[in-house]
Design a protein around this motif. Sequence first.
Motif, short mmCIF file in Angstrom:
data_model
loop_
_atom_site.label_atom_id
_atom_site.label_comp_id
_atom_site.label_asym_id
_atom_site.label_seq_id
_atom_site.Cartn_x
_atom_site.Cartn_y
_atom_site.Cartn_z
N LEU A 1 -12.27 9.24 58.98
CA LEU A 1 -13.11 9.26 59.18
C LEU A 1 -13.84 8.45 60.16
CD1 LEU A 1 -14.14 12.78 58.36
CD2 LEU A 1 -14.05 12.75 60.50
N TRP B 1 -12.63 5.77 60.18
CA TRP B 1 -12.05 4.70 60.86
C TRP B 1 -12.39 5.34 62.16
CZ3 TRP B 1 -8.52 7.15 63.78
CH2 TRP B 1 -7.26 5.84 64.62
N TYR B 2 -12.04 6.18 62.11
CA TYR B 2 -12.35 6.92 63.66
C TYR B 2 -13.93 6.85 64.94
CZ TYR B 2 -12.38 11.02 67.12
OH TYR B 2 -12.45 12.38 68.24
N ASP B 3 -14.41 7.39 63.32
CA ASP B 3 -16.36 6.68 64.16
C ASP B 3 -16.33 5.30 64.64
OD1 ASP B 3 -17.08 8.87 63.10
OD2 ASP B 3 -17.76 8.18 61.48
N HIS C 1 -12.56 3.61 66.36
CA HIS C 1 -11.37 3.53 66.97
C HIS C 1 -11.71 4.78 67.60
CE1 HIS C 1 -11.34 -0.14 64.74
NE2 HIS C 1 -11.76 0.41 63.59
N ALA C 2 -12.18 5.97 68.04
CA ALA C 2 -11.37 7.21 68.40
C ALA C 2 -11.52 6.32 69.66
CB ALA C 2 -13.05 8.25 68.28
N ASP D 1 -13.29 16.50 64.60
CA ASP D 1 -13.43 14.88 64.27
C ASP D 1 -11.95 14.92 63.74
OD1 ASP D 1 -15.53 15.06 66.86
OD2 ASP D 1 -16.25 14.29 65.26
N GLN E 1 -8.58 15.77 65.41
CA GLN E 1 -8.82 14.67 66.76
C GLN E 1 -8.54 13.01 66.01
OE1 GLN E 1 -10.65 15.72 70.36
NE2 GLN E 1 -12.58 15.92 69.18
N ALA E 2 -8.94 13.67 64.81
CA ALA E 2 -8.76 11.32 64.35
C ALA E 2 -7.35 11.08 63.71
CB ALA E 2 -9.40 11.31 63.01
N ASP F 1 -5.61 10.62 66.79
CA ASP F 1 -5.50 9.45 67.11
C ASP F 1 -4.99 7.71 66.20
OD1 ASP F 1 -7.29 10.40 69.44
OD2 ASP F 1 -8.32 9.22 68.44
N LEU F 2 -4.49 8.96 65.30
CA LEU F 2 -4.30 7.51 64.08
C LEU F 2 -3.31 7.33 64.80
CD1 LEU F 2 -3.97 5.64 61.73
CD2 LEU F 2 -4.14 7.91 60.63
#
Length: 359
Positions: free
Chosen positions: A15, A17-19, A21-22, A189, A192-193, A196-197
Amino acid sequence: MIDHMATASPSQLLLAWYDRHARTLPWRVSPDNRKHGEVPDPYRVWLSEIMLQQTTVAAVKSYFEKFVSLWPTVEDLAAAPEEDVMKAWAGLGYYSRARNLKKCAETIAAEHDGRFPADEATLLKLPGIGPYTAAAIATIAFDRHAAVVDGNVERVLTRLFQIETPLPDAKPDIKARMATLTPDARPGDFAQAVMDLGATICTPKKPACGLCPWREICAVQSSPFAETLPRKAPKKEKPTRFGAAFVAVDINTGSVLLRRRPPKGLLGGMTEVPGTEWSEGFIGETALDAVPFAAPWEKQVKQVTHTFTHFHLKLSVFRADLIPTQTTVLAGSWWSSPQELGEEALPTVMRKVLSAALD
Ligand code: SF4
């Protein structure tokens, strides 16, 4: 920082990382906006998930923008003529999805007061919504705890846990592991993370393990072995079917004769030029026996090939330039002018046929 990394759970690592690089997607609420109270629109989440089945994000974006500008709410879509929806969908493929999309919108409008239900069990009863989509909507739109597993998630998790069982047998294991990894806070999230990864770092070829927030805990990180996962059971060979398509062109106006396919079955309700059945036994050379009416038909040099889920198709294309008469008016057919052709609900295979005959 090192202490934090050492104690952070896998979901916290991802999460964080997602914050940063989303991916920015037209149907997504960014993690930053979500933290500031913006909630996703279930209509947009549902629409994007249906469109994304079997298709890439790049292919879907323009269709998504078109749909939400034509029909900004689920009630607008429910009220739209089915023909308009099919036209807007043309080119995206898997047309039963478009018909179910329309039916689902009608059900939401008529039976749910225009609001999507939040729980997986009720979502599953709606037309066109299977287990994956129900979990995705419940999680992404309503932040419910559900294990969302798409192709990206399968790839990331088989590598993270070194699952060597081939797909589809590995699916229950992957789903159970996703359920365990998914946190109670921000499950939407998190889903979705992972997607995305998989789409940007843990790619099918040459995963960028050096940039991966899970590199310290991944079972296969930075080894060539990563690329071999997920394993897949060998696919059955697809059969090839053959057929012929007939493009009749009005000599004076350039209009093309079109008709609608039956509502049920492959490409149901979509528009096509007259043609034969598609079968494994069809012999292209005898196609002229199957012409819809007598005309100076000429076989085109280009043959059309197209691949559907269960078979490959090879179509011989014939063209005739003629002056429309009584005999060329087939039941349920119409002449479409060059200006109107682009707006017709023509599936990709028919666009290929027209291009083989007209370009
Ligand atoms: S470390 Fe590499 S193989 Fe493992 S999850 Fe990350 S990108 Fe994928």
